[in-house]
Design a protein around this motif. Structure first.
Motif, short mmCIF file in Angstrom:
data_model
loop_
_atom_site.label_atom_id
_atom_site.label_comp_id
_atom_site.label_asym_id
_atom_site.label_seq_id
_atom_site.Cartn_x
_atom_site.Cartn_y
_atom_site.Cartn_z
N GLU A 31 0.84 -1.19 0.00
CA GLU A 31 0.00 0.00 0.00
C GLU A 31 0.88 1.24 0.00
N LEU A 32 0.54 2.19 -0.86
CA LEU A 32 1.26 3.46 -0.94
C LEU A 32 0.49 4.51 -0.16
N ILE A 40 7.61 4.94 -4.42
CA ILE A 40 7.49 3.82 -5.36
C ILE A 40 8.86 3.27 -5.72
N GLN A 41 9.81 4.15 -5.98
CA GLN A 41 11.16 3.71 -6.35
C GLN A 41 11.82 2.92 -5.23
N SER A 42 11.52 3.29 -3.98
CA SER A 42 12.14 2.61 -2.84
C SER A 42 11.71 1.15 -2.73
N LEU A 43 10.62 0.80 -3.43
CA LEU A 43 10.12 -0.58 -3.37
C LEU A 43 10.84 -1.49 -4.35
N HIS A 198 7.84 5.02 -12.10
CA HIS A 198 7.63 5.67 -10.80
C HIS A 198 7.49 7.18 -10.92
N THR A 199 8.06 7.77 -11.97
CA THR A 199 7.91 9.22 -12.16
C THR A 199 6.74 9.56 -13.08
N CYS A 224 2.26 -3.00 -7.24
CA CYS A 224 2.56 -4.40 -7.52
C CYS A 224 4.06 -4.50 -7.76
N VAL A 225 4.76 -5.17 -6.86
CA VAL A 225 6.23 -5.14 -6.87
C VAL A 225 6.80 -6.55 -6.75
#
Length: 311
Positions: A31-32, A40-43, A198-199, A224-225
Motif C-alpha cells: 500500500e502506498l 514507489i522507487q524505494s520498493l 515511478h515518475t 505491484c512489486v
C-alpha cells in the motif's frame, strides 16, 4: 456462470495471497501512503499500480477519455478485458496488469493457460471468459469477508450507493497504459519505460484525483512489486527480511479471520455470560423469566385498552 463474485477488500495482504493462490511467483502488493515517486522507487522493481476510487455514476459516455487517449489497436494486441460483472473489478485489474507483464513476472501455469485461451478473443469475450473462470472466481471468493447477513452475489448498486472501482496502470511496450474494463479500450498516457514508471505515473494519478472535490479522500493505491524478501536476501538485510516475514504472518492471520463467521461464537459467549450470572444469583433465572412474562402481559393489556392489537 455457476456462481457469483463476492466483494473483497482493497488490502495488500489479500491481493498478495490471492495471486499466490493463483500461482503467481515472487510478486507482492504494497500500500502506498502518498503520491510520491521516491516511495514507489524505494520498493524496487515495480510492475504497476492498482488504483481504487469512487466511481462517478451517472456520467454520460464520451468518445474520448478525460485524460490520455484511447488506444483501440491495443485493445486487441494487449490483454484487455471488458468488465462484465460487479464485485470482480479488483481481481480483474490485478490479472490484467500481471498478464500484460508476463516475461517480467512468472504468472504461473494456470494464468498462462487462461491467457493463451482467452488472449485471441475480443475484449468483451475476454471479460466473459474471465467472469466464468471457476478457478479465478473461487480463488477471489476465498478472500471475501464472511457474513451471515448479506448475500453479496445478489447485491446490486443503487443510485444512492457509493460505488468504488479498481483500475490498473502499467508500462507495456514502453507506453503507460490505464487498464479499465469499463472503458472501450486501454488508455494511453504517453511514453513510459518500466524504469520511468515511478515518475510518469504520479502526474497521471494527480490529475485524476484533482477531478474530485478537495474533501474527497477515499482513494487507495497499491503497488505491484517484486517480492521484497528477495531483495532483502540479496543485500543481506536481515532486519528487513524479518520485517517482511512478520508482515506475511500478519497477513496470513488477517486472511484467516476474514474467512470465519464469528456470529455463532459471539452468541455462545453471551449465553455463557448470562448463564454464569444466573448461576451466581441462585434462583434468579426463574425470577427473571416471570418478570419478563409480567412485563409482556402488562404491555398487551395496555395495548388492548388503547385499541391496539399486537400480533
Amino acid at each position: 456462470m455457476s456462481g457469483g463474485w463476492n466483494t473483497i477488500e482493497s488490502d495488500a495482504g489479500v491481493f498478495t495471497y490471492l495471486i499466490e493462490k493463483l500461482g503467481v511467483k515472487d510478486v507482492q502488493f504494497e500500500e502506498l501512503t502518498a503520491l510520491d515517486s521516491d516511495e514507489i522507487q524505494s520498493l524496487g522493481t515495480t510492475y504497476g499500480v492498482i488504483f481504487l476510487f469512487k466511481y462517478p455514476t451517472g456520467e454520460a459516455p464520451s468518445d474520448k477519455p478525460k485524460d490520455g487517449t484511447y488506444d483501440h489497436d491495443a485493445a486487441n494486441n494487449l490483454f484487455f478485458a471488458a468488465q462484465t460483472i460487479q464485485n470482480a473489478c479488483g481481481t480483474q485489474a490485478i490479472i490484467s496488469l500481471l498478464l500484460n507483464r508476463e516475461g517480467d513476472v512468472n504468472i504461473g501455469k494456470d494464468l498462462k493457460e487462461f491467457k493463451e485461451f482467452a488472449g485471441e478473443f475480443p475484449p468483451e469475450l475476454r471479460g466473459e471468459t474471465l467472469s466464468n473462470s471457476d478457478l479465478i472466481r473461487e480463488t477471489h471468493n476465498s478472500f471475501a469477508r464472511s457474513s451471515p447477513f448479506i448475500d453479496e452475489t445478489q447485491r446490486t448498486a443503487t443510485e444512492d450507493d457509493d460505488v468504488y472501482h479498481f483500475i490498473a496502470y502499467t508500462s507495456i511496450n514502453s507506453t503507460l497504459y490505464e487498464l479499465d474494463g469499463l472503458q472501450p479500450a486501454p488508455i494511453s498516457h504517453g511514453p513510459c519505460t518500466p524504469s520511468d514508471f515511478h515518475t510518469k505515473i504520479i502526474p497521471v494519478l494527480q490529475r485524476r484525483i484533482a477531478r474530485y472535490p478537495e474533501s474527497e479522500i477515499r482513494f487507495n493505491l497499491m503497488a505491484c512489486v517484486k517480492d521484497l524478501r528477495i531483495r532483502a536476501r540479496e543485500i543481506g538485510d536481515e532486519d528487513g527480511l524479518e520485517q517482511q516475514e512478520d508482515k506475511r504472518m500478519q497477513w496470513l492471520w488477517e486472511n484467516s479471520l476474514r474467512r470465519h463467521n464469528f456470529v455463532g461464537f459471539v452468541g455462545e459467549l453471551l449465553k455463557g455470560v448470562v448463564k454464569a450470572k444466573l448461576e451466581a444469583g441462585g434462583g434468579a433465572y426463574d425470577k427473571w423469566v416471570e418478570e419478563a412474562k409480567g412485563r409482556t402481559k402488562k404491555r398487551r393489556e395496555e395495548a388492548r385498552k388503547q385499541g391496539i392489537v399486537e400480533e
